[in-house]
Write a protein that holds these residues in place. Structure first.
Motif, PDB file in Angstrom:
ATOM      1  N   PRO A 515       6.196  30.136 -68.529  1.00  0.00           N
ATOM      2  CA  PRO A 515       7.294  30.374 -67.575  1.00  0.00           C
ATOM      3  C   PRO A 515       7.082  29.567 -66.295  1.00  0.00           C
ATOM      4  N   ARG A 516       8.174  28.967 -65.798  1.00  0.00           N
ATOM      5  CA  ARG A 516       8.114  28.174 -64.580  1.00  0.00           C
ATOM      6  C   ARG A 516       8.977  28.806 -63.500  1.00  0.00           C
ATOM      7  N   ASP A 517       8.533  28.619 -62.251  1.00  0.00           N
ATOM      8  CA  ASP A 517       9.337  29.063 -61.115  1.00  0.00           C
ATOM      9  C   ASP A 517      10.406  28.035 -60.791  1.00  0.00           C
ATOM     10  N   PHE A 518      11.436  28.479 -60.140  1.00  0.00           N
ATOM     11  CA  PHE A 518      12.447  27.623 -59.533  1.00  0.00           C
ATOM     12  C   PHE A 518      11.898  27.226 -58.168  1.00  0.00           C
ATOM     13  N   LYS A 519      11.796  25.919 -57.889  1.00  0.00           N
ATOM     14  CA  LYS A 519      11.143  25.464 -56.667  1.00  0.00           C
ATOM     15  C   LYS A 519      12.046  24.553 -55.849  1.00  0.00           C
ATOM     16  N   ILE A 520      12.070  24.826 -54.545  1.00  0.00           N
ATOM     17  CA  ILE A 520      12.772  23.956 -53.599  1.00  0.00           C
ATOM     18  C   ILE A 520      11.724  23.341 -52.678  1.00  0.00           C
ATOM     19  N   ASN A 521      11.658  22.008 -52.681  1.00  0.00           N
ATOM     20  CA  ASN A 521      10.702  21.269 -51.858  1.00  0.00           C
ATOM     21  C   ASN A 521      11.437  20.619 -50.693  1.00  0.00           C
ATOM     22  N   PHE A 522      11.181  21.120 -49.492  1.00  0.00           N
ATOM     23  CA  PHE A 522      11.717  20.497 -48.294  1.00  0.00           C
ATOM     24  C   PHE A 522      10.703  19.438 -47.858  1.00  0.00           C
ATOM     25  N   MET A 523      11.008  18.179 -48.155  1.00  0.00           N
ATOM     26  CA  MET A 523      10.075  17.100 -47.870  1.00  0.00           C
ATOM     27  C   MET A 523      10.071  16.803 -46.369  1.00  0.00           C
ATOM     28  N   ASP A 524       8.901  16.444 -45.858  1.00  0.00           N
ATOM     29  CA  ASP A 524       8.795  16.053 -44.452  1.00  0.00           C
ATOM     30  C   ASP A 524       9.077  14.555 -44.352  1.00  0.00           C
ATOM     31  N   VAL A 525      10.295  14.219 -43.905  1.00  0.00           N
ATOM     32  CA  VAL A 525      10.694  12.811 -43.775  1.00  0.00           C
ATOM     33  C   VAL A 525      10.972  12.465 -42.318  1.00  0.00           C
ATOM     34  N   GLY A 526      10.383  13.221 -41.403  1.00  0.00           N
ATOM     35  CA  GLY A 526      10.644  12.990 -39.992  1.00  0.00           C
ATOM     36  C   GLY A 526      12.015  13.530 -39.626  1.00  0.00           C
ATOM     37  N   GLN A 527      12.739  12.771 -38.808  1.00  0.00           N
ATOM     38  CA  GLN A 527      14.051  13.207 -38.336  1.00  0.00           C
ATOM     39  C   GLN A 527      15.096  12.871 -39.399  1.00  0.00           C
ATOM     40  N   GLY A 528      15.171  13.701 -40.416  1.00  0.00           N
ATOM     41  CA  GLY A 528      16.112  13.502 -41.512  1.00  0.00           C
ATOM     42  C   GLY A 528      16.000  14.638 -42.510  1.00  0.00           C
ATOM     43  N   GLY A 545      17.630  11.731 -48.773  1.00  0.00           N
ATOM     44  CA  GLY A 545      16.329  11.077 -48.916  1.00  0.00           C
ATOM     45  C   GLY A 545      15.733  10.620 -47.609  1.00  0.00           C
ATOM     46  N   GLY A 546      16.161  11.270 -46.497  1.00  0.00           N
ATOM     47  CA  GLY A 546      15.654  10.825 -45.208  1.00  0.00           C
ATOM     48  C   GLY A 546      16.087   9.396 -44.941  1.00  0.00           C
ATOM     49  N   GLU A 547      15.505   8.789 -43.934  1.00  0.00           N
ATOM     50  CA  GLU A 547      15.876   7.400 -43.618  1.00  0.00           C
ATOM     51  C   GLU A 547      15.172   6.401 -44.503  1.00  0.00           C
ATOM     52  N   ASN A 548      13.942   6.736 -44.932  1.00  0.00           N
ATOM     53  CA  ASN A 548      13.194   5.714 -45.678  1.00  0.00           C
ATOM     54  C   ASN A 548      12.097   6.331 -46.523  1.00  0.00           C
ATOM     55  N   ILE A 549      12.394   7.425 -47.221  1.00  0.00           N
ATOM     56  CA  ILE A 549      11.339   8.051 -48.024  1.00  0.00           C
ATOM     57  C   ILE A 549      10.905   7.096 -49.126  1.00  0.00           C
ATOM     58  N   ASP A 573      19.882   8.579 -41.835  1.00  0.00           N
ATOM     59  CA  ASP A 573      18.761   9.519 -41.824  1.00  0.00           C
ATOM     60  C   ASP A 573      18.848  10.509 -42.987  1.00  0.00           C
ATOM     61  N   HIS A 574      19.911  10.385 -43.784  1.00  0.00           N
ATOM     62  CA  HIS A 574      20.063  11.229 -44.979  1.00  0.00           C
ATOM     63  C   HIS A 574      20.074  10.397 -46.266  1.00  0.00           C
ATOM     64  N   ILE A 575      20.700   9.206 -46.236  1.00  0.00           N
ATOM     65  CA  ILE A 575      20.841   8.446 -47.487  1.00  0.00           C
ATOM     66  C   ILE A 575      19.993   7.182 -47.538  1.00  0.00           C
ATOM     67  N   GLY A 576      19.354   6.801 -46.412  1.00  0.00           N
ATOM     68  CA  GLY A 576      18.558   5.569 -46.420  1.00  0.00           C
ATOM     69  C   GLY A 576      17.486   5.590 -47.491  1.00  0.00           C
ATOM     70  N   GLY A 577      16.770   6.721 -47.598  1.00  0.00           N
ATOM     71  CA  GLY A 577      15.704   6.828 -48.594  1.00  0.00           C
ATOM     72  C   GLY A 577      16.203   6.881 -50.021  1.00  0.00           C
ATOM     73  N   LEU A 578      17.455   7.313 -50.216  1.00  0.00           N
ATOM     74  CA  LEU A 578      18.002   7.379 -51.577  1.00  0.00           C
ATOM     75  C   LEU A 578      18.122   5.988 -52.197  1.00  0.00           C
TER      76      LEU A 578
END
Length: 769
Positions: A515-528, A545-549, A573-578
């Motif tokens: 069994p696996r948990d449902f996980k939400i990872n809030f990545m530290d991407v600075g101001q994003g 994806g932050g500015e440049n993840i 600051d939201h789609i740059g890393g994508l």
């Protein structure tokens, strides 16, 4: 001698790892003494060796702990202090910033003065000096020392360890016009000679070669990559040619060959020749700097030369172990350096595997010269493969082929480069044909590498394997190469192979079906914003994806494909890393807001391969079923009325997993919140991703009451210029009995749930409750 040396090295590494993990003198000492007792109990014949080995272990752990607990600058955290220092390095230029390694002499805060001799990395906006030579110059300034942090995301870059590898204890950014230059100069004369000689070498390279080829030769001969463009460095690494960016053992070999030949022509006595060679290698180290791969090769060569002087047989493996011990004694954090790991593993692989591979290839109808190249190249790739996957999350199938094709060109370039530098001091005309040959070789390297790297199927993205995976890999490889017919291991394996296979199958089944948990990872991407959701049915959702993840930070969370990628709105600051992610990881669906406000969204869409990725536009009341337990319900943009501005037309949505609800609000303002409240949307959620990084223009009182979360997460950059999160917002959340977690304090935040109970994990726990 090999056995004691191996034991000393093992205990030393154990001590370093313990010191880094525990940061406690007492715990390290207790564990090491227990290890000593266990080892002596198992093998009591070599007590003296083990007692000496434990001293190596204690030394390694104590020095590591001492560096980690150093308080020289921690007591001044966040305070403006006056610093007197001397520059102890050449300048380096990175991202339009000028960097200098400085050594402090005195620190002053208010009326208190303190003598502190520590290295810092000074970063400034402009070049401090008109000339290139800066070593030893006295400077003083007022600034805040920033202490380096550990990796803020799982598998992320550990900046603290990176600086500790160089004995640097912090960074300080000061504008150039605030830095005063003193009249005094304090320098180490030997280092000064090396740096001046480096400048002369660079001047010759720039004079004799085209800019691109000169920049690459500087990297190959001196290990200085600052003259290469970031794009070129990235491509060279993608081509599987990272060794071109550093000084390797081949440089030392050619220096010895060239200067030994010159000294023999001068009819200098054999023993004196070796002594002079040792001095020349020392000078080369001063020119290049104390890079770990060069130090390793130099120590091994010096030990070999000393063996010839003193008439004893110098074993390559023993020399390698001694080199490792010397480096780790000088600085235990060198163990965590990629340069140290790649250099030693590659060399060890050649020692252990190359001959066996060569013996196998000699049975095949292959040219003898090709066999020599193949055996070394295959051995090195077998050794460094797990490191490449661990650090870069990629397996380059072309690397062996590329290295076979360019190995001779690389060797000729290095050999000819050294000859060119010597000959140029005599005559420009004689040196020019050599320079032309070097340019041809370097151009050939670029052509071959670029041609093979364009074949995309030769590079495979691989999931993060972790330390356990690396240990399993090396265990299997060593077992294969060290396996003999008479071994008891073979008898044991043949007898119990069915049981072993059964155990392996059970482990695989448990891993895949547990069994696996449902996980939400809030990545530290600075101001994003960047949020990775992993469902219990192995579905992956990436929100911004932050500015440049870096894509590797996503892959290191055991992700090789994205089922649903959500770009909430078109701010970088939201789609740059994508953009980085879609170029490295397969994406099935891309969700964007159905609105006329696009911002920089077209930059992301232009990178999408529509043959692999389907693009969908979503508005309020749209739903996406992820799996049988997970659904995404969109709440914004409004299907009836479009608000003004990019932020208020962001995608707002609720992720529902069993009985738990998670609300993601992107960068919306109070206007959008009021609209959703007035539309009587069901905003109730257990977890709230606070809008716009905790801005005072979001997270209104009424909105908070309607959501009524137990936990709020704020994705925000440390010491950001907007002063987010707002004290008003933090107070409002506190007054509503909402527990708050922030990425600037906690690093990556992981929320795990089985649909009933919620658990919180933080990458950095120091600042979190």
């Amino acid at each position: 001698m090999k056995f004691p040396s191996i034991v000393f090295l093992i205990f030393n590494v154990l001590g370093i790892v313990l010191g880094n993990v525990t940061s406690s003198y007492t715990i390290c000492l207790v564990i090491e003494l227990l290890c000593l007792l266990v080892v002596i109990f198992i093998n009591s014949k070599n007590k003296l060796i083990y007692f000496i080995a434990i001293l190596f272990g204690i030394y390694g752990s104590f020095i590591t702990v001492h560096m980690k607990l150093d308080t020289s600058f921690s007591r001044y955290k966040g305070k403006n202090i006056r610093i007197n220092a001397n520059i102890i390095s050449d300048k380096t230029v990175k991202n339009d910033k000028y960097c200098y390694v400085i050594k402090t002499t005195r620190v002053q805060f208010k009326q208190k003065r303190e003598e502190i001799a520590r290295k810092l990395l000074l970063i400034t906006d402009k070049d401090l000096f008109e000339d290139n030579y800066t070593y030893g110059k006295e400077i003083y300034f007022v600034g805040k020392v920033k202490l380096p942090t550990n990796s803020r995301n799982i598998g992320g870059f550990n900046y603290r360890t990176y600086l500790y590898e160089k004995n640097i204890y912090g960074t300080v950014f000061v504008k150039s016009d605030l830095i005063k230059i003193g009249d005094k100069t304090k320098s180490n004369k030997m280092l000064e000679i090396g740096i001046k000689l480096r400048h002369k070498i660079f001047k010759i390279m720039d004079e004799m070669l085209a800019p691109r080829e000169s920049a690459l030769l500087k990297s190959m001969l001196v290990g200085d990559t600052q003259y290469l463009s970031c794009d070129m460095i990235k491509k060279i690494r993608e081509y599987g040619l990272a060794h071109l960016l550093s000084v390797s053992g081949i440089n030392i070999v050619y220096i010895v060959i060239i200067f030994r030949s010159i000294l023999k022509l001068a009819k200098i006595r054999y023993r004196l020749v070796n002594s002079i060679l040792i001095a020349i290698l020392g000078l080369y180290v001063l020119v290049v700097g104390f890079t770990l791969s060069l130090i390793r090769a130099t120590i091994m060569t010096v030990l070999s030369l000393m063996g010839e002087i003193l008439f004893y047989n110098s074993e390559t493996l023993l020399n390698l172990i001694v080199a490792a011990l010397i480096i780790l004694i000088i600085n235990p954090f060198s163990f965590y350096s990629m340069g140290f790991q790649f250099s030693f593993i590659a060399t060890l692989s050649i020692i252990l595997f190359a001959q066996k591979i060569k013996e196998y290839l000699e049975k095949k109808p292959i040219n003898k010269v090709l066999i020599e190249i193949l055996s070394v190249s295959i051995a090195v790739n077998i050794g460094v493969l797990p490191l490449e996957v661990y650090y870069f999350n990629k397996l380059s199938l072309s690397s062996i082929l590329i290295n076979i094709l360019i190995s001779n060109a690389h060797s000729v370039s290095v050999f000819a480069g050294i000859i060119m530098l010597i000959v140029r001091k005599i005559s420009y005309i004689l040196a020019k044909p050599i320079a032309i040959l070097i340019e041809i070789m370097l151009k050939f390297i670029f052509i071959i590498a670029k041609g093979l790297s364009s074949i995309h199927f030769l590079t495979i993205n691989i999931v993060y394997i972790g330390i356990t995976g690396i240990m399993v890999y090396y265990s299997i490889v060593l077992s294969i190469f060290m396996y003999k017919k008479s071994d008891k291991a073979k008898i044991f394996f043949n007898k119990y192979r069915n049981i072993i296979a059964g155990i392996i199958m059970i482990i695989i089944l448990l891993y895949n079906f547990a069994p696996r948990d449902f996980k939400i990872n809030f990545m530290d991407v600075g101001q994003g914003d960047c949020i990775l959701i992993k469902t219990n049915h192995n579905k992956n959702i990436l929100i911004d994806g932050g500015e440049n993840i870096n894509a590797s930070e996503i892959i290191k969370n055991k992700v090789t494909n994205i089922d649903v990628m959500i770009a909430t709105h078109g701010h970088m600051d939201h789609i740059g890393g994508l953009i980085n992610v879609v170029n490295s990881v397969d994406v099935n669906k891309l969700i964007i807001p159905d609105t006329n406000y696009r911002g920089d969204m077209d930059k992301l869409i232009s990178q999408i391969d529509t043959r692999k990725t389907h693009i969908y536009k979503c508005k309020s009341r749209d739903n996406i079923i992820i799996d049988k337990d997970t659904i995404i319900e969109f709440l914004n943009p409004d299907i009836n009325r479009e608000l003004e501005g990019e932020n208020d037309n962001s995608l707002v949505f609720k992720v529902k997993y069993k009985d738990k609800n998670f609300l993601f609000t992107s960068d919306i303002t109070k206007d959008c919140e009021e609209k959703m409240v007035s539309n009587k949307l069901n905003l109730r959620a257990d977890i709230l991703k606070v809008a716009h990084h905790g801005s005072e223009y979001s997270t209104s009182e009424e909105f908070v009451r309607r959501v009524n979360p137990k936990i709020a997460v704020i994705s925000v950059g440390e010491d950001n210029r907007f002063n987010h999160p707002s004290k008003v917002v933090l107070e409002r959340l506190k007054n509503n009995n909402i527990e708050v977690f922030r990425t600037d304090e906690c690093g990556q935040i992981i929320i795990a749930t089985n649909g009933k109970r919620i658990r919180i994990f933080r990458k950095i726990i120091n600042f979190c409750r």
